[in-house]
Design a protein around this motif. Structure first.
Motif, PDB file in Angstrom:
ATOM      1  N   PRO A  66       0.797  -1.232   0.000  1.00  0.00           N
ATOM      2  CA  PRO A  66       0.000   0.000   0.000  1.00  0.00           C
ATOM      3  C   PRO A  66       0.831   1.284   0.000  1.00  0.00           C
ATOM      4  O   PRO A  66       0.433   2.281  -0.592  1.00  0.00           O
ATOM      5  N   SER A  67       1.998   1.266   0.618  1.00  0.00           N
ATOM      6  CA  SER A  67       2.850   2.459   0.656  1.00  0.00           C
ATOM      7  C   SER A  67       3.449   2.782  -0.704  1.00  0.00           C
ATOM      8  O   SER A  67       3.872   3.912  -0.952  1.00  0.00           O
ATOM      9  N   GLY A  68       3.538   1.756  -1.582  1.00  0.00           N
ATOM     10  CA  GLY A  68       4.172   1.927  -2.883  1.00  0.00           C
ATOM     11  C   GLY A  68       5.680   1.807  -2.847  1.00  0.00           C
ATOM     12  O   GLY A  68       6.331   1.857  -3.880  1.00  0.00           O
ATOM     13  N   ASP A  69       6.256   1.626  -1.651  1.00  0.00           N
ATOM     14  CA  ASP A  69       7.711   1.526  -1.508  1.00  0.00           C
ATOM     15  C   ASP A  69       8.254   0.141  -1.840  1.00  0.00           C
ATOM     16  O   ASP A  69       9.433  -0.018  -2.138  1.00  0.00           O
ATOM     17  N   PHE A  70       7.393  -0.872  -1.744  1.00  0.00           N
ATOM     18  CA  PHE A  70       7.799  -2.251  -1.973  1.00  0.00           C
ATOM     19  C   PHE A  70       6.779  -2.946  -2.854  1.00  0.00           C
ATOM     20  O   PHE A  70       5.620  -2.529  -2.926  1.00  0.00           O
ATOM     21  N   LEU A  71       7.221  -3.999  -3.519  1.00  0.00           N
ATOM     22  CA  LEU A  71       6.282  -4.864  -4.217  1.00  0.00           C
ATOM     23  C   LEU A  71       6.691  -6.302  -3.973  1.00  0.00           C
ATOM     24  O   LEU A  71       7.818  -6.583  -3.593  1.00  0.00           O
ATOM     25  N   VAL A  72       5.734  -7.200  -4.157  1.00  0.00           N
ATOM     26  CA  VAL A  72       6.006  -8.628  -4.029  1.00  0.00           C
ATOM     27  C   VAL A  72       5.684  -9.288  -5.360  1.00  0.00           C
ATOM     28  O   VAL A  72       4.769  -8.867  -6.068  1.00  0.00           O
ATOM     29  N   SER A  73       6.465 -10.296  -5.700  1.00  0.00           N
ATOM     30  CA  SER A  73       6.247 -11.027  -6.946  1.00  0.00           C
ATOM     31  C   SER A  73       6.270 -12.516  -6.651  1.00  0.00           C
ATOM     32  O   SER A  73       7.005 -12.981  -5.782  1.00  0.00           O
ATOM     33  N   SER A  74       5.459 -13.258  -7.393  1.00  0.00           N
ATOM     34  CA  SER A  74       5.450 -14.718  -7.276  1.00  0.00           C
ATOM     35  C   SER A  74       5.902 -15.300  -8.601  1.00  0.00           C
ATOM     36  O   SER A  74       5.827 -14.645  -9.640  1.00  0.00           O
ATOM     37  N   SER A  75       6.349 -16.563  -8.545  1.00  0.00           N
ATOM     38  CA  SER A  75       6.973 -17.131  -9.729  1.00  0.00           C
ATOM     39  C   SER A  75       6.807 -18.643  -9.798  1.00  0.00           C
ATOM     40  O   SER A  75       6.555 -19.305  -8.795  1.00  0.00           O
ATOM     41  N   ARG A  76       7.017 -19.133 -11.009  1.00  0.00           N
ATOM     42  CA  ARG A  76       7.071 -20.582 -11.217  1.00  0.00           C
ATOM     43  C   ARG A  76       8.328 -21.192 -10.609  1.00  0.00           C
ATOM     44  O   ARG A  76       8.468 -22.407 -10.554  1.00  0.00           O
ATOM     45  N   ASP A  77       9.259 -20.374 -10.134  1.00  0.00           N
ATOM     46  CA  ASP A  77      10.449 -20.904  -9.460  1.00  0.00           C
ATOM     47  C   ASP A  77      10.170 -21.279  -8.003  1.00  0.00           C
ATOM     48  O   ASP A  77      11.077 -21.598  -7.257  1.00  0.00           O
ATOM     49  N   LYS A  78       8.882 -21.218  -7.602  1.00  0.00           N
ATOM     50  CA  LYS A  78       8.411 -21.653  -6.274  1.00  0.00           C
ATOM     51  C   LYS A  78       8.769 -20.677  -5.171  1.00  0.00           C
ATOM     52  O   LYS A  78       8.827 -21.042  -3.995  1.00  0.00           O
ATOM     53  N   THR A  79       9.001 -19.411  -5.526  1.00  0.00           N
ATOM     54  CA  THR A  79       9.341 -18.396  -4.527  1.00  0.00           C
ATOM     55  C   THR A  79       8.422 -17.183  -4.647  1.00  0.00           C
ATOM     56  O   THR A  79       7.764 -16.973  -5.660  1.00  0.00           O
ATOM     57  N   VAL A  80       8.433 -16.399  -3.577  1.00  0.00           N
ATOM     58  CA  VAL A  80       7.852 -15.058  -3.570  1.00  0.00           C
ATOM     59  C   VAL A  80       8.990 -14.139  -3.163  1.00  0.00           C
ATOM     60  O   VAL A  80       9.746 -14.436  -2.240  1.00  0.00           O
ATOM     61  N   LYS A  81       9.138 -13.025  -3.870  1.00  0.00           N
ATOM     62  CA  LYS A  81      10.208 -12.076  -3.563  1.00  0.00           C
ATOM     63  C   LYS A  81       9.597 -10.729  -3.218  1.00  0.00           C
ATOM     64  O   LYS A  81       8.611 -10.313  -3.819  1.00  0.00           O
ATOM     65  N   MET A  82      10.216 -10.047  -2.253  1.00  0.00           N
ATOM     66  CA  MET A  82       9.827  -8.680  -1.903  1.00  0.00           C
ATOM     67  C   MET A  82      10.932  -7.750  -2.380  1.00  0.00           C
ATOM     68  O   MET A  82      12.116  -7.984  -2.110  1.00  0.00           O
ATOM     69  N   TRP A  83      10.539  -6.713  -3.108  1.00  0.00           N
ATOM     70  CA  TRP A  83      11.480  -5.797  -3.749  1.00  0.00           C
ATOM     71  C   TRP A  83      11.297  -4.374  -3.234  1.00  0.00           C
ATOM     72  O   TRP A  83      10.169  -3.934  -3.037  1.00  0.00           O
ATOM     73  N   GLU A  84      12.403  -3.658  -3.082  1.00  0.00           N
ATOM     74  CA  GLU A  84      12.344  -2.232  -2.807  1.00  0.00           C
ATOM     75  C   GLU A  84      12.227  -1.521  -4.154  1.00  0.00           C
ATOM     76  O   GLU A  84      13.094  -1.680  -5.022  1.00  0.00           O
ATOM     77  N   VAL A  85      11.152  -0.774  -4.341  1.00  0.00           N
ATOM     78  CA  VAL A  85      10.869  -0.163  -5.645  1.00  0.00           C
ATOM     79  C   VAL A  85      11.937   0.858  -6.032  1.00  0.00           C
ATOM     80  O   VAL A  85      12.384   0.891  -7.177  1.00  0.00           O
ATOM     81  N   ALA A  86      12.378   1.687  -5.086  1.00  0.00           N
ATOM     82  CA  ALA A  86      13.322   2.770  -5.400  1.00  0.00           C
ATOM     83  C   ALA A  86      14.658   2.259  -5.910  1.00  0.00           C
ATOM     84  O   ALA A  86      15.269   2.882  -6.788  1.00  0.00           O
ATOM     85  N   THR A  87      15.116   1.118  -5.383  1.00  0.00           N
ATOM     86  CA  THR A  87      16.449   0.627  -5.737  1.00  0.00           C
ATOM     87  C   THR A  87      16.418  -0.596  -6.652  1.00  0.00           C
ATOM     88  O   THR A  87      17.417  -0.913  -7.288  1.00  0.00           O
ATOM     89  N   GLY A  88      15.295  -1.323  -6.653  1.00  0.00           N
ATOM     90  CA  GLY A  88      15.220  -2.576  -7.395  1.00  0.00           C
ATOM     91  C   GLY A  88      15.848  -3.735  -6.658  1.00  0.00           C
ATOM     92  O   GLY A  88      15.988  -4.831  -7.186  1.00  0.00           O
ATOM     93  N   TYR A  89      16.222  -3.531  -5.386  1.00  0.00           N
ATOM     94  CA  TYR A  89      16.889  -4.549  -4.586  1.00  0.00           C
ATOM     95  C   TYR A  89      15.871  -5.539  -4.015  1.00  0.00           C
ATOM     96  O   TYR A  89      14.831  -5.133  -3.486  1.00  0.00           O
ATOM     97  N   CYS A  90      16.157  -6.825  -4.113  1.00  0.00           N
ATOM     98  CA  CYS A  90      15.322  -7.858  -3.502  1.00  0.00           C
ATOM     99  C   CYS A  90      15.670  -7.906  -2.018  1.00  0.00           C
ATOM    100  O   CYS A  90      16.778  -8.284  -1.646  1.00  0.00           O
ATOM    101  N   VAL A  91      14.722  -7.514  -1.159  1.00  0.00           N
ATOM    102  CA  VAL A  91      14.988  -7.457   0.277  1.00  0.00           C
ATOM    103  C   VAL A  91      14.666  -8.768   0.983  1.00  0.00           C
ATOM    104  O   VAL A  91      15.158  -9.012   2.087  1.00  0.00           O
ATOM    105  N   LYS A  92      13.852  -9.628   0.367  1.00  0.00           N
ATOM    106  CA  LYS A  92      13.500 -10.893   0.996  1.00  0.00           C
ATOM    107  C   LYS A  92      13.025 -11.883  -0.058  1.00  0.00           C
ATOM    108  O   LYS A  92      12.309 -11.505  -0.979  1.00  0.00           O
ATOM    109  N   THR A  93      13.437 -13.128   0.070  1.00  0.00           N
ATOM    110  CA  THR A  93      12.929 -14.210  -0.764  1.00  0.00           C
ATOM    111  C   THR A  93      12.254 -15.217   0.149  1.00  0.00           C
ATOM    112  O   THR A  93      12.868 -15.712   1.094  1.00  0.00           O
ATOM    113  N   PHE A  94      10.979 -15.471  -0.108  1.00  0.00           N
ATOM    114  CA  PHE A  94      10.202 -16.425   0.661  1.00  0.00           C
ATOM    115  C   PHE A  94      10.249 -17.763  -0.065  1.00  0.00           C
ATOM    116  O   PHE A  94       9.854 -17.855  -1.230  1.00  0.00           O
TER     117      PHE A  94
END
Length: 108
Positions: free
Chosen positions: A31-59
């Protein structure tokens, strides 16, 4: 595979988020717009910092691909849909490890 962020005024790609090992199936902004989460066929969910493009967490922990990820209106949890477990509701906090494995699992 990657997630691309586009400027819809200039039609330019402003950032490419690379890190998934297979097709990205879903993307949702916090909701803040600062982060996004993505899901994939690689069996993971990733959380990204929008400003930098850095993956901050892989679930990790799914045995099949994660089809959809949705973020709660307050940004405190996600809902995931996966072939292996149905629907998962999980809490997260960037300052600590997320609650993983999930705190609630409902098979569909």
């Amino acid at each position: 595979m990657s997630v691309k962020l586009w400027d819809f005024q200039t039609y330019e790609c402003i950032r490419t988020l690379q890190g998934h090992d297979h097709n990205v199936s879903s993307v949702a902004f916090m909701p803040s717009g600062d982060f996004l989460v993505s899901s994939s066929r690689d069996k993971t969910v990733k959380m990204w910092e929008v400003a930098t493009g850095y993956c901050v967490k892989t679930f990790v922990g799914h045995t099949e691909w994660v089809r959809v990820v949705k973020v709660s209106p307050n940004g405190e949890s996600f809902v995931l849909s996966s072939d292996c477990v149905g629907i998962i509701i999980t809490g997260h906090d960037l300052g600590r490890d997320p609650f993983w494995p999930p705190i609630l699992c409902v098979l569909v």
